[in-house]
Design an enzyme around this catalytic site. Structure first.
Site, PDB file in Angstrom:
ATOM      1  N   HIS A   1      -4.911   8.846   1.366  1.00  0.00           N
ATOM      2  CA  HIS A   1      -5.122   7.711   2.267  1.00  0.00           C
ATOM      3  C   HIS A   1      -5.162   6.403   1.484  1.00  0.00           C
ATOM      4  O   HIS A   1      -4.686   5.362   1.959  1.00  0.00           O
ATOM      5  CB  HIS A   1      -6.420   7.928   3.043  1.00  0.00           C
ATOM      6  CG  HIS A   1      -6.724   6.849   4.031  1.00  0.00           C
ATOM      7  ND1 HIS A   1      -7.936   6.211   4.079  1.00  0.00           N
ATOM      8  CD2 HIS A   1      -5.965   6.289   5.008  1.00  0.00           C
ATOM      9  CE1 HIS A   1      -7.923   5.310   5.036  1.00  0.00           C
ATOM     10  NE2 HIS A   1      -6.742   5.334   5.613  1.00  0.00           N
TER      11      HIS A   1
ATOM     12  N   GLU B   1      -1.702   5.252   0.994  1.00  0.00           N
ATOM     13  CA  GLU B   1      -1.133   4.677   2.215  1.00  0.00           C
ATOM     14  C   GLU B   1      -1.399   3.170   2.259  1.00  0.00           C
ATOM     15  O   GLU B   1      -0.530   2.386   2.664  1.00  0.00           O
ATOM     16  CB  GLU B   1      -1.731   5.357   3.443  1.00  0.00           C
ATOM     17  CG  GLU B   1      -1.260   4.762   4.754  1.00  0.00           C
ATOM     18  CD  GLU B   1      -2.213   5.028   5.901  1.00  0.00           C
ATOM     19  OE1 GLU B   1      -2.462   4.098   6.701  1.00  0.00           O
ATOM     20  OE2 GLU B   1      -2.723   6.167   5.999  1.00  0.00           O
ATOM     21  N   HIS B   2      -2.574   2.752   1.854  1.00  0.00           N
ATOM     22  CA  HIS B   2      -2.912   1.333   1.829  1.00  0.00           C
ATOM     23  C   HIS B   2      -2.214   0.613   0.680  1.00  0.00           C
ATOM     24  O   HIS B   2      -1.652  -0.472   0.843  1.00  0.00           O
ATOM     25  CB  HIS B   2      -4.432   1.158   1.681  1.00  0.00           C
ATOM     26  CG  HIS B   2      -5.198   1.414   2.939  1.00  0.00           C
ATOM     27  ND1 HIS B   2      -5.939   0.444   3.578  1.00  0.00           N
ATOM     28  CD2 HIS B   2      -5.351   2.543   3.673  1.00  0.00           C
ATOM     29  CE1 HIS B   2      -6.511   0.960   4.655  1.00  0.00           C
ATOM     30  NE2 HIS B   2      -6.180   2.235   4.726  1.00  0.00           N
TER      31      HIS B   2
ATOM     32  N   GLU C   1     -13.052   0.713   7.096  1.00  0.00           N
ATOM     33  CA  GLU C   1     -12.361   1.576   8.060  1.00  0.00           C
ATOM     34  C   GLU C   1     -13.193   2.823   8.369  1.00  0.00           C
ATOM     35  O   GLU C   1     -13.328   3.236   9.525  1.00  0.00           O
ATOM     36  CB  GLU C   1     -10.995   1.967   7.504  1.00  0.00           C
ATOM     37  CG  GLU C   1     -10.153   2.809   8.445  1.00  0.00           C
ATOM     38  CD  GLU C   1      -8.803   3.182   7.859  1.00  0.00           C
ATOM     39  OE1 GLU C   1      -8.070   3.932   8.533  1.00  0.00           O
ATOM     40  OE2 GLU C   1      -8.475   2.740   6.735  1.00  0.00           O
TER      41      GLU C   1
END
Length: 438
Positions: free
Chosen positions: A67, A70-71, A147
């Site tokens: 993840h 992904e950023h 998040e």
């Protein structure tokens, strides 16, 4: 339309063709796979860059790295800053985003057909040449923590996340996709870089596109962009094998039965009763889909009618299932007053168990067929949905099935098959997750 039941890793050619639309697959140097679906009546193209790596594939010291990547891939390359990447899509009215799942990651964009060369150039640069800048990593660490905090404030998200951990306890699939605050604080740039180098390479890359396009043009654009990236594009290289079933992980997974309560400052209790379900390639998955539709797939479903319409015990109630390569789970959800949790859970369980012993009615079966088929057809009007279908076909099932054949599979499910799959699930252990005030 031609239906290719299996897609060999070295296959190149037409997978399906009908009414001016054509699905094609090519293997480029380095083992890069490109699948496209032409949609002549569209003006847009959606393109996705897929890697078959998800949260289940992380090392213990690198939980959350997938993840994190992904950023970070949006945060700059040697030739583009994060602002350059954002402006490239904004200036043409395009959209770009990414998604991390438990078994895959995708970076995608939707643009006008004339802007496809730009999208290919930018996405290729991001995927192949990300800097993973140390300063940007620390900035994104804060963003990801926010998040996770946002997700933790949503009691429905908390209940679903807790259920996955309870029914897939001991399996990598039971871990949160985004990691936890503790793992995100602990992961280092070295962990993220190791993950990037391990998975982001030519033989792992799958590119899918759908819309107003020409397959050969897409391949030329992709190959040119990849050549500029400096990746090793050896001719004759074969794609990496598709994910296989991890029997050791599947054997280690267990359900922790009983009631698992998460206390939060909420007005309403969120309850899910669930257990183990089917994998993505299980032959009974179509019967499972019909079962879930009858049980909790809409306003005419059994859960909606029994829990909400007849008794007024909940505003939202539904059934769902999630499938992966070697495991799956299902859940029966409702949001209700805290003092009604036992009553609502008992009602949902009773409806679930009734499906295991009684065949659904002809009317229910017809409604479920119509709901699934209608939703599938409407969904396929989107270039994004078609792009995603190609990605799942290549990475998940290893087969391409055209729309007509997919609908036929659903309509072939009968009442006996629905009861059989319900009985199969009902035999397994169950757990209850409750997110409620203290």
């Amino acid at each position: 339309m031609t239906v290719l039941r299996e897609i060999p890793l070295d296959f190149e050619g037409v997978l399906a063709a009908e009414s001016g639309s054509e699905v094609r697959r090519s293997v480029l140097p380095g083992g890069v796979r490109v699948l496209t679906e032409s949609m002549p009546d569209q003006r847009s193209v959606t393109i996705g860059y897929w890697v078959a790596v998800g949260s289940r594939d992380e090392s213990p010291e690198g939980y959350g790295a997938t993840h994190f990547l992904e950023h970070l891939l949006f945060k700059g390359t040697p030739t583009r800053s994060a602002m350059d990447i954002a402006v490239a899509f904004d200036r043409v009215g395009g959209e770009s985003n990414a998604g991390t799942a438990k078994e895959s990651t995708v970076y995608h964009a939707r643009v006008l057909d004339e802007d496809l060369p730009m999208a290919v150039d930018v996405l290729t640069d991001m995927v192949t040449s990300s800097l993973i800048d140390p300063d940007e990593l620390e900035t994104e660490r804060g963003v990801i923590l926010e998040e996770l905090a946002m997700d933790a404030d949503d009691p429905v998200d908390v209940a679903h996340e807790e259920l996955a951990g309870v029914v897939l306890d001991g399996h990598p699939l039971g871990r949160p996709i985004g990691g936890t605050p503790e793992t995100i604080r602990a992961v280092t740039r070295e962990h993220v870089m190791d993950h990037y180098r391990r998975w982001y390479r030519p033989d792992e890359l799958v590119i899918t596109a759908a819309g107003h396009l020409d397959h050969d043009d897409v391949c030329r654009l992709v190959l040119s962009a990849l050549q500029q990236s400096g990746w090793d594009l050896r001719r004759g290289a074969v794609p990496a094998p598709r994910r296989t079933v991890d029997t050791a992980a599947a054997a280690a997974a267990r359900v922790r039965p009983g009631v698992h309560t998460v206390e939060k400052a909420v007005e309403q209790a969120n309850v899910i009763v669930g257990g183990r379900s089917l994998s993505t390639t299980d032959p009974d998955r179509f019967a499972l889909g019909v079962m879930m539709s009858v049980l909790g797939g809409g306003m005419s479903s059994r859960l909606f009618q029994e829990v909400r319409e007849k008794r007024g015990l909940a505003y939202s109630t539904y059934a769902f299932s999630a499938g992966y390569s070697d495991a799956g789970y299902y859940g029966l959800y409702a949001g209700c007053q805290p003092e009604r949790v036992d009553e609502v859970a008992a009602l949902m369980t009773a409806e679930f168990e009734r499906m295991a012993v009684e065949e659904v009615t002809g009317e229910e079966l017809e409604r479920a067929h119509g709901q699934i088929c209608g939703g599938t057809v409407l969904g396929m009007e989107s270039t994004g949905a078609r792009m995603s279908r190609l990605g799942r076909a290549e990475l998940v099932t290893g087969e391409f099935v055209d729309l007509s054949a997919s609908l036929a599979r659903v309509r072939a499910v009968d009442a006996a098959q629905v009861r059989a799959v319900a009985a199969r699930l009902a035999e397994g252990e169950r757990a209850r997750v409750v997110v409620a005030p203290a």
